[in-house]
Design an enzyme around this catalytic site. Structure first.
Site, PDB file in Angstrom:
ATOM      1  N   GLN A  96       0.859  -1.195   0.000  1.00  0.00           N
ATOM      2  CA  GLN A  96       0.000   0.000   0.000  1.00  0.00           C
ATOM      3  C   GLN A  96       0.888   1.236   0.000  1.00  0.00           C
ATOM      4  O   GLN A  96       0.948   1.997   0.963  1.00  0.00           O
ATOM      5  CB  GLN A  96      -0.921  -0.045   1.209  1.00  0.00           C
ATOM      6  CG  GLN A  96      -1.850  -1.247   1.134  1.00  0.00           C
ATOM      7  CD  GLN A  96      -2.934  -1.213   2.170  1.00  0.00           C
ATOM      8  OE1 GLN A  96      -3.481  -0.162   2.479  1.00  0.00           O
ATOM      9  NE2 GLN A  96      -3.255  -2.364   2.719  1.00  0.00           N
ATOM     10  N   LYS A 191       2.034  -9.400 -16.570  1.00  0.00           N
ATOM     11  CA  LYS A 191       0.883  -9.802 -15.737  1.00  0.00           C
ATOM     12  C   LYS A 191      -0.019  -8.594 -15.532  1.00  0.00           C
ATOM     13  O   LYS A 191       0.465  -7.476 -15.487  1.00  0.00           O
ATOM     14  CB  LYS A 191       1.427 -10.299 -14.392  1.00  0.00           C
ATOM     15  CG  LYS A 191       0.398 -10.684 -13.349  1.00  0.00           C
ATOM     16  CD  LYS A 191       1.061 -11.040 -12.017  1.00  0.00           C
ATOM     17  CE  LYS A 191       1.026  -9.877 -11.044  1.00  0.00           C
ATOM     18  NZ  LYS A 191       1.592 -10.203  -9.709  1.00  0.00           N
TER      19      LYS A 191
HETATM   20  C1  R5P Z   1       3.098  -8.294  -6.873  1.00  0.00           C
HETATM   21  O1  R5P Z   1       3.454  -7.280  -7.428  1.00  0.00           O
HETATM   22  C2  R5P Z   1       3.979  -9.050  -5.928  1.00  0.00           C
HETATM   23  O2  R5P Z   1       5.322  -8.985  -6.300  1.00  0.00           O
HETATM   24  C3  R5P Z   1       3.543 -10.488  -5.808  1.00  0.00           C
HETATM   25  O3  R5P Z   1       3.650 -11.106  -7.069  1.00  0.00           O
HETATM   26  C4  R5P Z   1       2.128 -10.574  -5.335  1.00  0.00           C
HETATM   27  O4  R5P Z   1       1.907  -9.672  -4.294  1.00  0.00           O
HETATM   28  C5  R5P Z   1       1.790 -11.957  -4.874  1.00  0.00           C
HETATM   29  O5  R5P Z   1       0.453 -11.984  -4.450  1.00  0.00           O
HETATM   30  P1  R5P Z   1      -0.481 -13.208  -4.800  1.00  0.00           P
HETATM   31  O6  R5P Z   1       0.203 -14.451  -4.304  1.00  0.00           O
HETATM   32  O7  R5P Z   1      -1.752 -12.902  -4.053  1.00  0.00           O
HETATM   33  O8  R5P Z   1      -0.685 -13.218  -6.283  1.00  0.00           O
END
Ligand code: R5P
Length: 292
Positions: A96, A191
């Site tokens: 955040q 992504k």
């Molecule tokens: C995103 O920018 C972070 O580097 C992680 O890829 C992400 O926070 C992982 O979260 P989740 O496992 O919920 O996809």
């Protein structure tokens, strides 16, 4: 007492003990009782140094409970020690750090006020989600990388023509650092995440580089597992061999681990910033170097 004290907070007992041994400090443990209404009552089990106290307390779930415990330990230490270093191995709220949607509060700004108000002289985090988070801090900050420790583990595995992969462009630099240390190539997928629902999509189309290769998916953290699941499903379609995951902070919320394995990941390896069964890479030495 002039020696340094390390206080092993309730969320980082093992890491705190290891760190105290590495820096030859007096270890003080804390006894914590969380009441039925959620309040934490903390009792320190020893005396603190007048010179310097290091608090070790990760802010993983229950995030707000572990945060208030960190702040309480800092505040108590400041009553005795002239310098209080807060080692927050996993910095909860670090995602955040921007107003992504209008009206969103940048909680990292709030954390700065809380840490400063409690009396911290310096904050040390391990692989903070993004350095933007620390830009909101007015006190001294330091980010240390768990990548060299993670790479040391992966060098012991016999991987077939390995390639390092970041699940998103935001993690490209991390993947590059890992690949350089590991001695391989790297790529970063595209992504997207819906800011309202949290749903993740891999936008990269075809990729011939991954076929018949063992892959190491490198990320700072796994929370719901959505990013790793989607990336693995895509990479498997591109006919890669085994997929390993190297991450610093394995939160692995709910059934994340099960879903990641179902997607085809062979092994998840994480650092001990968050205790858990995948957290087999010890980063106490790296933190010790940052303190001394
Ligand atoms: C995103 O920018 C972070 O580097 C992680 O890829 C992400 O926070 C992982 O979260 P989740 O496992 O919920 O996809």
């Amino acid at each position: 007492m002039s020696k340094i004290t390390v206080v092993a907070g309730n969320s980082s007992i093992d890491l705190g003990v290891k760190l105290s041994r590495k820096i030859k400090a007096n270890l003080v443990k804390s006894q914590v009782k969380v009441f039925a209404d959620g309040e934490s009552k903390i009792t320190l089990g020893g005396k603190l140094s007048k010179r310097k106290t290091v608090i070790v307390q990760s802010i993983y779930p229950p995030v707000d409970t572990n945060l208030i415990q960190a702040l309480s330990l800092i505040s108590k230490a400041k009553e005795t020690s002239s310098e209080v270093i807060a080692v927050i191995p996993y910095m909860g709220y670090a995602r955040q750090d921007r107003e992504f949607l209008s009206g969103e509060i940048i909680t990292m700004k709030v954390l700065d006020k809380l840490f400063r108000g409690a009396g911290a002289s310096k904050i040390i985090a391990v692989d903070i989600h993004s350095m933007i988070g620390f830009k909101h801090f007015k006190i001294k900050t330091m980010n240390v990388s768990a990548i060299p420790d993670l790479v040391r583990y992966f060098k012991k595995l016999s991987l077939k023509n390995p390639l390092v992969v970041s699940p998103d462009q935001g993690g490209k630099q991390r993947a590059q650092e890992f690949a350089k240390e590991f001695g391989s190539e790297y790529i970063a997928l595209e992504k997207s995440r819906d800011r309202k629902t949290g749903t993740v999509k891999i936008k990269t189309k075809n990729l011939d580089q991954v076929a018949n290769r063992d892959l190491i998916l490198v990320d700072d953290m796994i929370s719901t597992g959505g990013s790793i699941v989607k990336a693995t499903q895509f990479l498997k379609k591109q006919k890669c061999k085994k997929v390993y995951v190297a991450c610093t902070h394995a939160l692995l919320m709910n059934d994340a681990e099960k879903r990641i394995r179902k997607a085809g990941v062979t092994k998840i390896i994480s650092a001990n910033t968050i205790p858990g069964k995948t957290s087999i890479v010890d980063i106490s030495n790296t933190i010790a170097k940052a303190i001394q």
